[in-house]
Design an enzyme around this catalytic site. Structure first.
Site, PDB file in Angstrom:
ATOM      1  N   HIS A  73      46.682  47.650  48.692  1.00  0.00           N
ATOM      2  CA  HIS A  73      46.676  48.210  50.056  1.00  0.00           C
ATOM      3  C   HIS A  73      45.745  47.417  50.981  1.00  0.00           C
ATOM      4  CE1 HIS A  73      48.859  51.992  49.003  1.00  0.00           C
ATOM      5  NE2 HIS A  73      48.330  51.762  47.830  1.00  0.00           N
ATOM      6  N   ASN A 146      51.216  58.182  49.707  1.00  0.00           N
ATOM      7  CA  ASN A 146      52.161  57.107  50.003  1.00  0.00           C
ATOM      8  C   ASN A 146      53.339  57.664  50.799  1.00  0.00           C
ATOM      9  OD1 ASN A 146      50.818  54.992  48.723  1.00  0.00           O
ATOM     10  ND2 ASN A 146      51.929  55.230  46.795  1.00  0.00           N
TER      11      ASN A 146
HETATM   12 FE1  HDD Z   1      45.640  53.781  44.919  1.00  0.00          FE
HETATM   13  C1  HDD Z   1      43.959  52.231  47.419  1.00  0.00           C
HETATM   14  C2  HDD Z   1      47.613  55.399  47.233  1.00  0.00           C
HETATM   15  C3  HDD Z   1      47.588  55.073  42.382  1.00  0.00           C
HETATM   16  C4  HDD Z   1      43.475  52.560  42.680  1.00  0.00           C
HETATM   17  N1  HDD Z   1      45.776  53.797  46.919  1.00  0.00           N
HETATM   18  C5  HDD Z   1      44.982  53.088  47.791  1.00  0.00           C
HETATM   19  C6  HDD Z   1      45.356  53.371  49.130  1.00  0.00           C
HETATM   20  C7  HDD Z   1      46.392  54.264  49.092  1.00  0.00           C
HETATM   21  C8  HDD Z   1      46.647  54.535  47.689  1.00  0.00           C
HETATM   22  C9  HDD Z   1      47.122  54.865  50.256  1.00  0.00           C
HETATM   23  C10 HDD Z   1      44.731  52.753  50.374  1.00  0.00           C
HETATM   24  C11 HDD Z   1      43.660  53.614  50.941  1.00  0.00           C
HETATM   25  C12 HDD Z   1      43.155  53.014  52.232  1.00  0.00           C
HETATM   26  O1  HDD Z   1      43.918  53.008  53.202  1.00  0.00           O
HETATM   27  O2  HDD Z   1      42.031  52.534  52.216  1.00  0.00           O
HETATM   28  N2  HDD Z   1      47.317  54.936  44.835  1.00  0.00           N
HETATM   29  C13 HDD Z   1      47.909  55.581  45.889  1.00  0.00           C
HETATM   30  C14 HDD Z   1      48.903  56.494  45.396  1.00  0.00           C
HETATM   31  C15 HDD Z   1      48.913  56.389  44.033  1.00  0.00           C
HETATM   32  C16 HDD Z   1      47.895  55.425  43.676  1.00  0.00           C
HETATM   33  C17 HDD Z   1      49.750  57.415  46.257  1.00  0.00           C
HETATM   34  C18 HDD Z   1      49.733  57.115  43.023  1.00  0.00           C
HETATM   35  C19 HDD Z   1      50.185  58.315  43.175  1.00  0.00           C
HETATM   36  N3  HDD Z   1      45.570  53.780  42.903  1.00  0.00           N
HETATM   37  C20 HDD Z   1      46.440  54.401  42.040  1.00  0.00           C
HETATM   38  C21 HDD Z   1      45.950  54.271  40.673  1.00  0.00           C
HETATM   39  C22 HDD Z   1      44.774  53.573  40.750  1.00  0.00           C
HETATM   40  C23 HDD Z   1      44.556  53.269  42.161  1.00  0.00           C
HETATM   41  C24 HDD Z   1      46.626  54.850  39.456  1.00  0.00           C
HETATM   42  C25 HDD Z   1      43.810  53.154  39.678  1.00  0.00           C
HETATM   43  C26 HDD Z   1      43.730  53.665  38.511  1.00  0.00           C
HETATM   44  N4  HDD Z   1      44.048  52.534  45.020  1.00  0.00           N
HETATM   45  C27 HDD Z   1      43.266  52.216  43.972  1.00  0.00           C
HETATM   46  C28 HDD Z   1      42.033  51.423  44.351  1.00  0.00           C
HETATM   47  C29 HDD Z   1      42.186  51.328  45.911  1.00  0.00           C
HETATM   48  C30 HDD Z   1      43.499  52.051  46.158  1.00  0.00           C
HETATM   49  C31 HDD Z   1      41.816  50.168  43.604  1.00  0.00           C
HETATM   50  C32 HDD Z   1      42.097  49.943  46.522  1.00  0.00           C
HETATM   51  C33 HDD Z   1      41.122  50.058  47.668  1.00  0.00           C
HETATM   52  C34 HDD Z   1      40.614  51.398  47.610  1.00  0.00           C
HETATM   53  O3  HDD Z   1      41.161  52.058  46.548  1.00  0.00           O
HETATM   54  O4  HDD Z   1      39.807  51.894  48.376  1.00  0.00           O
HETATM   55  O5  HDD Z   1      40.889  52.117  43.988  1.00  0.00           O
END
Ligand code: HDD
Length: 714
Positions: A73, A146
């Site tokens: 993202h 999402n």
């Molecule tokens: Fe995630 C960012 C949505 C599964 C780990 N995720 C991130 C963002 C969104 C989502 C909208 C951007 C937030 C922003 O605008 O700063 N992610 C989802 C959805 C998931 C999902 C709807 C499943 C239902 N994500 C998911 C899993 C993991 C992560 C299973 C790790 C185990 N996601 C992350 C992250 C991020 C992220 C690495 C990257 C930057 C942040 O968090 O702040 O932690």
């Protein structure tokens, strides 16, 4: 709880850190600067001196301006606004934000693509992040969702693999912001649980028209806890006021080059002009007893709860109405976390959510560099923060006194814990026990049922788009074994779909039906659509439904002209009265008529071209109109780019129209030729559109050959 006016002042509080430029220039430590353009050197042509603290400070700061982009993202855009509750959920939750009707809670919402880098394009085929932060009176509440209600994997331990597979391949960093490559399909073809999500990402949902024509979903099942301590399960939905609309794939790809900022620009300009982006908050509330009766598991994030089983109640509205002051300070530094919940809301045991609850806190440290990131203005809650956490890199708060521990007497026992009866957060006392096992529950085992449900719920044109998207992506996979493995999965979703894709990949069809003339691989898109329309498959793990409501974006959507853009092709001497009448009629419907001229600026009689035939493109508009004016038409008749503009719009099934002498241009164009030969709109197989234009308003545009469409729709 804050009333409307309070909420606004709280928003101003949030903006407290905004630093307007001062009159006198200083360095970062306040020393007045007399020359910011020349470094200190020995003699006019001599070496630079080490004592030049102004040079060193300026370059030092520049050298450290970047922080790591989000690992997923990375590309996003955000805006401020408010959430207002319209129906109290006090029966199910004691969360204040879901209890007090009419109260406005400030919000910050960030939309994103998943796979691309920060500098990639907005219109890539991808899932869109839809992260909502509410600054409530009980602390920050984030719904990190999402625009697709399910996910690729069921267990967070697979997330690094999923993301490594979809990101550019590690040896050559290719391709950017695209899933059409071997490593992604290698992983996906070995991960059957991803099939439902895969159908969504090949549907039109993955190429939205704009942020405000996307639905949002909390994805996981969460809990609501009421004052009596009772728990209900809940799924969160954001329903766009404008309905769900998409681009077509050909448009999306062209827009990526013509205006990579298409979505963020649209949101920015809408708000700058005083407009808003709006959604309703919807909830599906159900009990664990209900959930146990369904043939899918509500703890499995690869499944949705069909709206036929639990209707979505609309309980509030989300309005975005204020742009950021500074992209980095707000959009880049905002740190969303699934663990940001408020009393009255709790987690379920969804293993994906449980893993996310670790990941979001963890990632902020490497992104923002210090455990004090909650002090950044965009992350600060509205309520006063008070605890015994101290020090660390970049600490801003000055905590007075000698007490930084609890319990204490020297500090009067403060800050004191908040008992549950006074609103302190208490986890739902769910009974849990069992052996420690690395295992996936049997109830998570069906991977195809809801993929079929989604496919069966599509209209013929939506099915065709899914088939074409799979053909496109899989044909880019170089390893044949991977392509064939994917066909095996598609066959389990729907044989006709699998055959459509198989033929494009040069593989034998997967069903008898596709051997029919006009079947897969045929250029006859009507026959192909008819075949796909017949192709439904029995489903399992879908609440015993064959089709489900609200999955198709063609059905039951509100229609509105709001936010749509009509290009008015014009040159010097254009009929100004016509242009102004059309612009006014469009404006009255919330749409925009933008003059695309042979040059920028004044075209006579008060008509101003804000775009030119050279600097914009039909893909950036929803419809095209050629007004009259003999001199203007004479010029346009000599411009190949005006004809190309019309042809491109027509190819993408957009209304094109003309007024007065403008009809001559339309008639002489490819559009005229096709209309004379009786070819229907959407002539290009890859360019047929779903909902690219719902309505553009005004009977003033009804006199050209194809403009009848405009009039009908307006
Ligand atoms: Fe995630 C960012 C949505 C599964 C780990 N995720 C991130 C963002 C969104 C989502 C909208 C951007 C937030 C922003 O605008 O700063 N992610 C989802 C959805 C998931 C999902 C709807 C499943 C239902 N994500 C998911 C899993 C993991 C992560 C299973 C790790 C185990 N996601 C992350 C992250 C991020 C992220 C690495 C990257 C930057 C942040 O968090 O702040 O932690």
């Amino acid at each position: 709880m804050a009333k409307k006016s309070d909420a606004q002042s709280k928003q101003a509080d949030l903006a407290r850190a905004v630093t307007p430029p001062g009159k006198a220039m200083t360095d970062n430590l306040g020393h007045p600067v007399s020359d910011d353009q020349n470094s200190l050197r020995a003699g006019p042509r001599g070496p630079t001196l080490l004592e030049d603290f102004l040079l060193r400070e300026k370059i030092h700061h520049f050298d450290h301006e970047r922080i790591p982009e989000r690992v997923v993202h990375a590309r996003g855009a955000a805006a401020h606004g408010y959430f207002e509750l319209t129906t109290s959920l006090s029966q199910y939750t004691h969360a204040q934000v879901l209890n007090e009707v009419g109260v406005q809670t400030p919000v910050f919402v960030r939309f994103s693509t998943v796979a691309g880098s920060r500098g990639s394009a907005d219109t890539a085929r991808d899932v869109r992040g839809f992260a909502v932060r509410m600054y409530t009176q009980q602390g920050n509440w984030d719904i990190v969702g999402n625009n697709i209600p399910v996910f690729f994997i069921q267990d967070a331990i697979k997330f690094p693999d999923l993301i490594h597979s979809v990101k550019p391949e590690p040896h050559n960093e290719i391709p950017q912001a695209a899933s059409a490559h071997d490593t992604f399909y290698d992983f996906i073809s070995l991960t059957p649980e991803s099939m439902h999500m895969l159908m969504w990402v090949h549907s039109d949902r993955a190429i939205p028209r704009s942020f405000d024509t996307m639905e949002g979903f909390g994805v996981h099942t969460f809990r609501l806890i009421n004052a009596a301590g009772e728990s209900h399960f809940v799924k969160f939905h954001w329903k766009p006021a404008l309905g769900v609309h998409s681009l077509v794939w050909d448009e999306a790809q062209r827009i990526a080059g013509k205006d990579p900022d298409f979505h963020r620009r649209n949101m920015w300009e809408t708000i700058e002009k005083g407009g808003t982006l709006e959604w309703e908050l919807g909830v599906q509330v159900f009990t664990s007893e209900q959930a146990l009766k369904w043939d899918f598991d509500v703890l499995d994030a690869s499944k949705l709860v069909p709206e036929d089983l639990v209707p979505v109640q609309r309980i509030g509205k989300l309005v975005l109405n204020r742009n950021t002051e500074n992209y980095f300070a707000e959009t880049e530094q905002v740190a969303f976390m699934t663990t940001n919940i408020v009393p009255g809301i709790d987690f379920s045991d969804d293993p994906l959510l449980q893993g996310r609850n670790f990941s979001y806190l963890d990632t902020q440290l490497s992104r923002l560099g210090s455990p004090n990131w909650p002090e950044l203005p965009i992350n600060r809650p509205l309520v006063t923060v008070s605890n015994n956490q101290r020090d660390g890199h970049m600490r801003h708060t000055i905590n007075p006194g000698r007490v930084s521990y609890f319990p204490n007497t020297l500090g009067g026992g403060l800050p004191a814990e908040v008992p549950a009866s006074a609103g302190g957060f208490v986890s739902y006392p769910e009974q849990v026990s069992g052996p420690k096992l690395r295992i996936r529950a049997d109830s998570f085992a069906d991977h195809y049922g809801q993929a079929r449900l989604f496919w069966n719920s599509m209209t013929p044109i939506e099915k065709e788009h899914i088939a074409h998207s799979l053909q496109f992506e899989l044909s880019k996979v170089e390893t044949r074994d991977i392509r064939v493995r994917m066909l095996d999965h598609l066959e389990r979703i729907n044989e006709v779909l699998a055959s459509q894709v198989a033929l494009a990949l040069g593989e034998p069809p997967r069903s008898k039906q596709t051997a029919e003339p006009g079947g897969a691989g045929s250029a006859d898109s009507a026959a192909e659509a008819a075949l796909l329309a017949k192709a439904t498959t029995p489903t399992t793990a879908s609440g015993k439904l064959q089709r489900a409501k609200a999955l198709s974006q063609e059905e039951g959507q509100p229609k509105s002209a709001k936010g749509r853009k009509v290009a008015i092709l014009a040159a010097d001497g254009v009929n100004a009265a016509q242009v102004k009448a059309v612009q006014a009629a469009l404006e009255a419907k919330g749409a925009v008529g933008e003059v695309v001229g042979n040059h920028l600026g004044d075209l006579g009689d008060g008509v101003t071209a804000t775009k030119t035939l050279g600097n914009t493109d039909a893909v950036l508009f929803d419809a095209v109109l050629v007004p009259g004016g003999a001199k203007s038409v004479q010029t346009l008749m000599r411009r190949g780019d005006a004809f190309a503009f019309l042809g491109e719009a027509f190819k993408h099934a957009k209304p094109v129209g003309a007024l007065g002498e403008g009809v001559e241009v339309l008639t002489a164009s490819e559009v005229g030729r096709l209309l004379r030969s009786g070819t229907p709109n959407a002539a290009d197989k890859s360019g047929d559109a779903v909902g690219t234009l719902s309505q553009v308003g005004s009977a003033a545009v009804a006199s050209g050959p194809a403009a009848a469409q405009l009039a009908e729709q307006g």
